[in-house]
Structure formats: structure tokens, C-alpha cells
Design an enzyme around this catalytic site. Structure first.
Site, mmCIF file in Angstrom:
data_model
loop_
_atom_site.group_PDB
_atom_site.id
_atom_site.type_symbol
_atom_site.label_atom_id
_atom_site.label_comp_id
_atom_site.label_asym_id
_atom_site.label_seq_id
_atom_site.Cartn_x
_atom_site.Cartn_y
_atom_site.Cartn_z
ATOM 1 N N HIS A 91 0.846 -1.192 0.000
ATOM 2 C CA HIS A 91 0.000 0.000 0.000
ATOM 3 C C HIS A 91 0.884 1.245 0.000
ATOM 4 O O HIS A 91 1.895 1.297 0.712
ATOM 5 C CB HIS A 91 -0.906 0.026 1.226
ATOM 6 N N ARG A 148 -12.174 -0.746 3.329
ATOM 7 C CA ARG A 148 -10.937 -1.135 2.682
ATOM 8 C C ARG A 148 -11.144 -1.968 1.408
ATOM 9 O O ARG A 148 -10.179 -2.490 0.869
ATOM 10 C CB ARG A 148 -10.053 -1.917 3.667
ATOM 11 N N ARG A 182 -4.075 1.084 -2.654
ATOM 12 C CA ARG A 182 -3.920 -0.247 -2.068
ATOM 13 C C ARG A 182 -3.611 -1.366 -3.065
ATOM 14 O O ARG A 182 -3.373 -2.498 -2.659
ATOM 15 C CB ARG A 182 -5.197 -0.605 -1.298
#
Length: 442
Positions: free
Chosen positions: A243, A314, A333
Site C-alpha cells: 500500500h 478497505r 492499495r
């Protein structure tokens, strides 16, 4: 720290340094080096150290092989794991004999993109990388096995986390080499680990990623383990990501922050994010550069598969961490640790800058779990998927003016050729899964 030529000569003598590794990175992200005795240090510091570029992946042909290494003096460090004949390191930029930067040097490519940002008024791109890795046991010959070193899970500790001692020694070694470590912990998958270090400007961050990989592999070897940054080493388990937290600064001002915005995000941050999302499919071949990378980018394993953003979950590709003010940033990400960090940061920056230049509209955030949405729901929400394999990613890359411009003609042509070969070898290989499925069926 900043060092002068005289500082380095003095420290080398005081610390009994016997050898210096002049390090650089090839197009695929592999660290290379020319090791010289300390007697040649002054010559190297004067930018007079030549090497054969034709032997380096993605560099030049044999008839144009002479190249020069220009050390970045700020990268001077002595390796703490060698105590008898001490060894130091300098990271170098690659130059042609006429004194011009080599167009295919990944570090130079990132510098070119940073120069474009500077022309737009941005003095720094700050990056906080999170490279994850696995620790595997080795056999009696020291070769890696597929046996993990532990069965721990997220934030577990000994005795479940048997990599704890190895990870602590990695942290101590990194600190000796000037890293500011913020946290280290066991990751979700068995045998998987993460060590977070403080953000830095883009060049230093990419240098640190390369140094981090070298330290992790070296210390793991000393513990009888094999560390790998392969994105998806085992089926049915989470893969390893890298990330990339990033923000732009003007002097001491974080231009991504706006206290009057409901999310604390400036227009600049929103344009930048829009650029990242716009070009995500095109830069995936760089941020996710292997056949194996796309086996991580599948639903169900906490890796982003869909091009979207959110401040509260996420599952999208971009997340907005909760910190605000100087710490306001976006977290991209999808990159994985197989990526060449210089190229990965270069293409993400270039994509973000394009969003700022064109003032691209940022799509609405997706605050639902995208993994449980149907394909029809994703289409209705306008959520594209990242490429499903390397070949699709390569095709997207060469169609993008923004990403091809970021890489430049030399790097683009060589990278594409190398990855086409990789894909073709994979495509024509017969795998164990196929034999298991078809040998007795047909």
C-alpha cells in the site's frame, strides 16, 4: 542525513570500511551493484565509475554498453551485518558517457516525474509505503520450501508468531541503518509480516523500499528462513501488498488538506485521486508487474480488485486514512511488493498530476463492501475492475498516453518486451493444476 565527499572519505577510514557497493536498480526492480575496494572510493565519488550496461535487464545493447554510476551521497550507509571487512553502500543514478541521465534508469524516471510536479508548484511527494512479506522455512541446502515458519494471524504474538525474533532483528538492523520504524506486526496470513517505516519524499521512499527488501532477505537468511515479496505465494491465503500512502506538499503545506471540506480533502486531493482512478487500469502493469500479481487481486482476500475510493472501508482501491492536517493523505492499495518502486511511484504521481491538470471529476465514494455487490450493482455504480491478468494490464498500459509518457520510450519498449516474454512463457506452460484436472478425465 546529508554527507559531503569529505565526510564519506573520513567515515570510511574511521570505520575501517573495506568495500563499497554502488547500487542501482534494473527495469524489473532488482537491485544491482558494482562492488569496489575502498581505494576506489574517491574515484566513485567523482562520478568516474564505469560499468557495462548491456548486461543489465532493460538497459542498453552491447554496442552502447559504457555507462556511469553517479552516487547519491545522502544514501551512504554501512551495512551492520558485516563486521570483519566492513561494507558500505551508495545508491546511484545512471548516466551516459556524454553526461546525460540514462533514459531507462528507474530512479531517473521518477526524478523526471517529480520535476513535472515541481513545475506545477509542488515541492514534494511524500510517500509512506507498506511492503508485506512472507517467511518460509528452508531445506538442508538453504533453498526455500513451501512450509511457512508459523501459523499465526493478524497481530498474533509468540508462540503463534514464530517470526517474532526474526522480525525484531530486522527492525533493529533497519534502525541501525537510519530507518524510523513506526510499527511491526504479524499480518493476516500465516507466515506473513509487515514492518512500517516513516514516510519520506518519493526518491528516499523508493530507496528505502529497496534497502528494506535487502535487509529483510539478509536477516531472514541468518535465521534459516527465506523471505519473499512474491505477491501471492500460496493459494487460498491473502497475498502481499505494498500500500502506498501519498500526498503532495508546497513547502510545509500539505495541499491535500482542506479543513472546510467534510472529509478534510482539498480540491487538489480530489483531482489527484480522480487521476489515479482514471489511469489505474493503465498503470497496473507497473504497480502489479508479474503474472502472479493478478492472483492476489481477486475477491475475498482483502486485496482491491475494483477501481473506486472510500473514506470508510478497505474494499476499494483507494482509502482515506483518518488522520488530518499534515497527515492527510490517500492510500493506494493495489500495488504489490514485486513492483519496481521507482516506476510505481512515477506512474501513480503522473496519473495524479494529470487529474490535477485536467481537474478531473472524482466519482462518488463507495462506502459499501464491493466484494458482496453483484456485477450488475457494480456496473450501475460505475465501478470498473482492475485488469484480470498481466496481458490485459499490458494492453491497457500501451494505450495510455499518460503512462507511456511517464515511462519514456526506452523504458516502455524494454519493459513491455520483457513482460510479453513473461506472459508468453506462462501462457504456454503446462501447470500441475491442469494435470490434476485433465490427465484422467480425458
Amino acid at each position: 542525513m546529508s554527507f559531503s565527499k569529505e565526510d564519506i572519505m573520513r567515515i570510511a577510514k574511521e570505520e575501517n570500511v573495506r568495500f563499497i557497493r554502488l547500487q542501482f536498480t534494473d527495469l524489473l526492480g532488482t537491485i544491482k551493484n558494482v562492488e569496489i575496494p575502498v581505494s576506489q572510493l574517491e574515484k566513485a565519488l567523482d562520478n568516474k565509475m564505469m560499468f557495462d550496461g548491456s548486461s543489465i535487464e532493460g538497459y542498453v545493447r552491447i554496442e552502447e554498453s559504457d555507462m556511469y554510476l553517479y552516487p547519491d551521497l545522502s544514501t551512504w550507509v554501512i551495512f551492520p551485518w558485516v563486521t570483519d571487512s566492513r561494507v558500505a553502500r551508495l545508491i546511484c543514478d545512471v548516466y551516459m558517457p556524454d553526461g546525460t541521465p540514462f533514459a531507462g534508469d528507474p530512479r531517473g524516471i521518477l526524478k523526471r516525474c517529480l520535476e513535472e510536479a515541481e513545475e506545477m508548484g509542488y515541492t514534494a511527494m511524500n510517500v509512506g509505503p507498506e511492503p508485506e512479506f512472507f517467511l518460509f522455512k528452508t531445506d538442508e541446502r538453504g533453498n526455500p520450501t513451501t512450509e511457512l515458519n508459523d501459523q499465526g494471524g493478524y497481530f498474533d504474538l509468540a508462540p503463534m508468531d514464530l517470526g517474532e525474533n526474526c522480525r525484531r532483528e530486522i527492525v533493529l538492523t533497519l534502525e541501525e541503518m537510519g530507518f524510523e520504524i513506526e510499527a511491526s506486526h504479524h499480518e493476516v496470513a500465516s507466515g506473513q509480516h509487515e514492518i512500517d517505516f516513516k514516510y519520506a519524499d518519493a526518491i528516499k521512499a523508493a530507496d528505502q523500499i529497496q534497502t528494506f527488501k535487502l535487509v529483510v532477505k539478509t536477516v531472514a537468511r541468518q535465521h534459516g528462513l527465506h523471505a519473499t515479496f512474491m505477491p501471492k505465494p500460496l493459494f487460498g491465503m491473502n497475498g502481499s501488498g505494498m500500500h502506498a500512502h501519498q500526498s503532495l506538499f508546497k513547502g510545509k503545506e500539505n495541499v491535500f488538506y482542506d479543513e472546510s471540506d467534510t472529509l478534510g480533502l482539498s480540491k487538489t486531493a480530489r483531482y489527484y485521486m480522480a487521476g489515479i482512478l482514471k489511469h489505474a487500469r493503465a498503470f497496473a502493469a507497473i504497480t502489479n508487474p508479474t503474472v502472479n500479481s493478478y492472483k492476489r487481486l481477486v475477491p475475498g482476500y482483502e486485496a482491491p480488485c475494483y477501481v473506486a475510493w472510500s473514506a470508510s472501508n478497505r474494499s476499494p482501491m483507494i482509502r482515506i486514512p483518518a488522520s488530518r492536517g499534515l497527515s492527510t493523505r490517500i492510500e493506494v492499495r493495489n500495488p504489490d511488493p514485486a513492483a519496481n518502486p521507482y516506476l510505481a511511484l512515477a506512474v501513480m504521481l503522473k496519473a495524479g498530476l494529470d487529474g490535477i491538470k485536467r481537474q478531473l471529476d472524482l466519482p462518488a465514494p463507495i462506502d459499501r463492501n464491493i466484494y458482496v455487490m453483484s456485477e450488475e450493482e457494480r456496473i450501475e455504480e460505475g465501478i470498473p475492475s482492475l485488469p484480470s491478468d498481466l496481458k490485459e494490464a499490458l494492453n491497457e498500459m500501451i494505450r495510455s498516453h499518460v503512462i507511456t509518457e511517464a515511462l519514456g520510450e526506452h523504458a516502455l519498449a524494454h519493459f513491455y518486451e520483457l513482460k510479453e516474454i513473461e506472459w508468453d512463457i506462462y501462457r504456454t506452460q503446462v501447470h500441475e493444476w491442469e494435470r490434476d484436472q485433465y490427465m484422467t478425465l480425458y
